[in-house]
Design a protein around this motif. Structure first.
Motif, PDB file in Angstrom:
ATOM      1  N   THR A 328       0.890  -1.221   0.106  1.00  0.00           N
ATOM      2  CA  THR A 328      -0.063   0.023   0.050  1.00  0.00           C
ATOM      3  C   THR A 328       0.799   1.402   0.092  1.00  0.00           C
ATOM      4  N   ASP A 329       2.022   1.331   0.694  1.00  0.00           N
ATOM      5  CA  ASP A 329       3.005   2.365   0.749  1.00  0.00           C
ATOM      6  C   ASP A 329       3.208   2.763  -0.851  1.00  0.00           C
ATOM      7  N   ALA A 330       3.717   1.771  -1.682  1.00  0.00           N
ATOM      8  CA  ALA A 330       3.963   1.930  -3.047  1.00  0.00           C
ATOM      9  C   ALA A 330       2.815   2.557  -3.648  1.00  0.00           C
ATOM     10  N   ILE A 331       1.770   1.847  -3.706  1.00  0.00           N
ATOM     11  CA  ILE A 331       0.484   2.452  -4.386  1.00  0.00           C
ATOM     12  C   ILE A 331       0.274   3.949  -3.792  1.00  0.00           C
ATOM     13  N   VAL A 332       0.272   4.187  -2.822  1.00  0.00           N
ATOM     14  CA  VAL A 332       0.034   5.627  -2.156  1.00  0.00           C
ATOM     15  C   VAL A 332       1.289   6.682  -2.604  1.00  0.00           C
ATOM     16  N   SER A 333       2.483   5.840  -2.658  1.00  0.00           N
ATOM     17  CA  SER A 333       3.323   6.961  -3.144  1.00  0.00           C
ATOM     18  C   SER A 333       3.467   7.320  -4.508  1.00  0.00           C
ATOM     19  N   GLU A 334       2.940   6.312  -5.393  1.00  0.00           N
ATOM     20  CA  GLU A 334       2.727   6.462  -6.789  1.00  0.00           C
ATOM     21  C   GLU A 334       1.677   7.320  -7.120  1.00  0.00           C
ATOM     22  N   ARG A 335       0.502   7.320  -6.392  1.00  0.00           N
ATOM     23  CA  ARG A 335      -0.522   8.308  -6.699  1.00  0.00           C
ATOM     24  C   ARG A 335      -0.123   9.657  -6.265  1.00  0.00           C
ATOM     25  N   ARG A 336       0.881   9.741  -5.127  1.00  0.00           N
ATOM     26  CA  ARG A 336       1.155  11.102  -4.736  1.00  0.00           C
ATOM     27  C   ARG A 336       2.332  11.642  -5.799  1.00  0.00           C
ATOM     28  N   ARG A 337       3.155  11.007  -6.461  1.00  0.00           N
ATOM     29  CA  ARG A 337       4.037  11.328  -7.452  1.00  0.00           C
ATOM     30  C   ARG A 337       3.130  11.693  -8.410  1.00  0.00           C
ATOM     31  N   VAL A 338       2.146  11.021  -9.069  1.00  0.00           N
ATOM     32  CA  VAL A 338       1.146  11.388 -10.177  1.00  0.00           C
ATOM     33  C   VAL A 338       0.624  12.861  -9.860  1.00  0.00           C
ATOM     34  N   ILE A 339       0.032  13.314  -8.761  1.00  0.00           N
ATOM     35  CA  ILE A 339      -0.585  14.304  -8.365  1.00  0.00           C
ATOM     36  C   ILE A 339       0.565  15.524  -8.007  1.00  0.00           C
ATOM     37  N   LYS A 340       1.649  14.937  -7.728  1.00  0.00           N
ATOM     38  CA  LYS A 340       2.662  16.319  -7.451  1.00  0.00           C
ATOM     39  C   LYS A 340       3.143  16.684  -9.166  1.00  0.00           C
ATOM     40  N   GLU A 341       3.291  15.829 -10.135  1.00  0.00           N
ATOM     41  CA  GLU A 341       3.573  16.275 -11.346  1.00  0.00           C
ATOM     42  C   GLU A 341       2.301  17.097 -11.999  1.00  0.00           C
ATOM     43  N   VAL A 342       1.084  16.438 -11.859  1.00  0.00           N
ATOM     44  CA  VAL A 342      -0.026  17.341 -12.292  1.00  0.00           C
ATOM     45  C   VAL A 342      -0.224  18.694 -11.661  1.00  0.00           C
ATOM     46  N   LEU A 343       0.126  18.828 -10.399  1.00  0.00           N
ATOM     47  CA  LEU A 343      -0.026  20.203  -9.586  1.00  0.00           C
ATOM     48  C   LEU A 343       1.034  21.325 -10.217  1.00  0.00           C
ATOM     49  N   ALA A 344       2.327  20.561 -10.402  1.00  0.00           N
ATOM     50  CA  ALA A 344       3.543  21.392 -10.918  1.00  0.00           C
ATOM     51  C   ALA A 344       3.219  22.016 -12.246  1.00  0.00           C
ATOM     52  N   GLU A 345       2.470  21.330 -13.008  1.00  0.00           N
ATOM     53  CA  GLU A 345       2.295  21.506 -14.478  1.00  0.00           C
ATOM     54  C   GLU A 345       1.178  22.727 -14.322  1.00  0.00           C
ATOM     55  N   ILE A 346       0.208  22.440 -13.561  1.00  0.00           N
ATOM     56  CA  ILE A 346      -0.951  23.434 -13.499  1.00  0.00           C
ATOM     57  C   ILE A 346      -0.647  24.655 -12.686  1.00  0.00           C
ATOM     58  N   GLU A 347       0.141  24.683 -11.762  1.00  0.00           N
ATOM     59  CA  GLU A 347       0.692  25.668 -11.142  1.00  0.00           C
ATOM     60  C   GLU A 347       1.494  26.699 -11.982  1.00  0.00           C
TER      61      GLU A 347
END
Length: 350
Positions: A328-347
């Motif tokens: 579950t740590d890997a799954i959550v970490s991967e989702r956080r990575r996706v959101i981090k990349e998306v937010l950086a693009e939007i910002e």
């Protein structure tokens, strides 16, 4: 007067635009949970700071609407986050440039194009993107794989020999150049027509073909749960399960190859040496038809005779995937990575 641009420090307001607005990282509940309050969403495009779609076709279809919106609020930004290389390589009008535009109402409307080629959003670390979009994938895979742990290689070989389905193909039947586009310099190739041709060459005895163009049933995406339907039809019943993607791209790995291991079938796949699938599934545990024509690929699948070494590699891969889908740590970490990349693009955009 035009509305002001976003105030510094304010939470960006996003509208999911068009009929593919539900196919972006920000449209899936598991990823939205990780996102938290860092973005807000509105059903009213006039109120949004960002109009976001999953396919630039939506922007072309809504060009007049967009022109009207931008006349009233010129500060609105537009972006596409495409999770489908098939759409990008066939109908997007170009997929290698981040800065794109469309003509509407006598003006050029700029938008940001993010996909497997132009962003890091889909460059996964441990789990491919599509598996993160639903909690069902990891839960189903782990449950199905757990029941297969401890099977002896000889027992597995015997099960494959006695399987009522020799080869299963679950994919829409497609043909023509549109579905065969190739970009050798990028190591990208459309595989929709290829996998359909492989299925056509497979013969009839013991062959299961399911999907639009093969049968008269409803489109699989219209089923209440297309993924569960596939699992139910194939669990423990197929020797080989086609896992061909619709597009060969080094970082594009969908659910298909994991479905094969979950139901106990040998995956038929197409991957060049640089493909990242090999970090998850070794070539010794699949039938890789990369470089083969459809008739030769079909012959390879039909004639493939698994031996004890193959069965051992297959079982080891099942065990490895079982551990991965329980992490579950890997799954959550991967989702956080996706959101981090998306937010950086939007910002950066707004």
């Amino acid at each position: 007067p035009a509305a002001p641009s976003l105030n510094r420090g304010a939470v960006p307001l996003v509208h999911l635009f068009g009929r593919h607005g539900h196919r972006t990282p920000l449209s899936y509940a598991p990823l939205r949970r990780v996102l938290g309050p860092r973005l807000a969403f509105t059903e009213t495009p006039e109120k949004a700071d960002l109009l976001l779609s999953g396919f630039n076709l939506d922007l072309r279809e809504g060009a007049r609407t967009l022109a009207g919106l931008l006349e009233k609020r010129p500060a609105i930004k537009l972006a596409v986050i495409s999770e489908e290389p098939l759409w990008d390589t066939t109908w997007s009008g170009g997929f290698t440039e981040r800065q794109r535009s469309l003509s509407a109402g006598g003006q050029e409307i700029p938008y940001l194009m993010l996909n497997h080629q132009t962003s890091r959003i889909f460059e996964y670390r441990r789990l491919p993107y599509f598996l993160l979009t639903s909690d069902d994938f990891a839960a189903r895979y782990r449950g199905l794989l757990e029941k297969q742990l401890g099977i002896a290689p000889d027992a597995l070989l015997d099960r494959w020999r006695k399987a009522p389905i020799d080869q299963a193909f679950f994919a829409e039947r497609r043909s023509g150049e549109t579905y065969s586009k190739s970009f050798p310099a990028l190591d990208i190739r459309g595989l929709s027509a290829y996998r359909s041709q492989v299925a056509e060459c497979a013969g009839e005895a013991g062959i299961l073909r399911v999907g639009k163009g093969w049968d008269e049933g409803q489109r699989r995406q219209e089923l209440p749960d297309w993924h569960l339907d596939k699992i139910a039809q194939l669990k423990g019943r197929a020797r080989i399960v086609s896992a061909y993607e619709n597009t060969h791209h080094r970082s594009y790995v969908s659910e298909k190859i994991f479905d094969a291991f979950a139901v106990g079938g040998i995956p038929g796949y197409y991957a060049g040496p640089q493909h990242r699938v090999f970090g998850l599934v070794p070539e010794t545990a699949m039938i890789n038809t990369h470089g083969l024509t459809p008739p030769d690929a079909a012959a390879r699948l039909a004639g493939f005779a698994a031996d004890k070494a193959f069965a051992e590699a297959y079982l080891a891969t099942q065990a490895s995937l079982f551990r991965l889908f329980g992490d579950t740590d890997a799954i959550v970490s991967e989702r956080r990575r996706v959101i981090k990349e998306v937010l950086a693009e939007i910002e950066a955009l707004i």
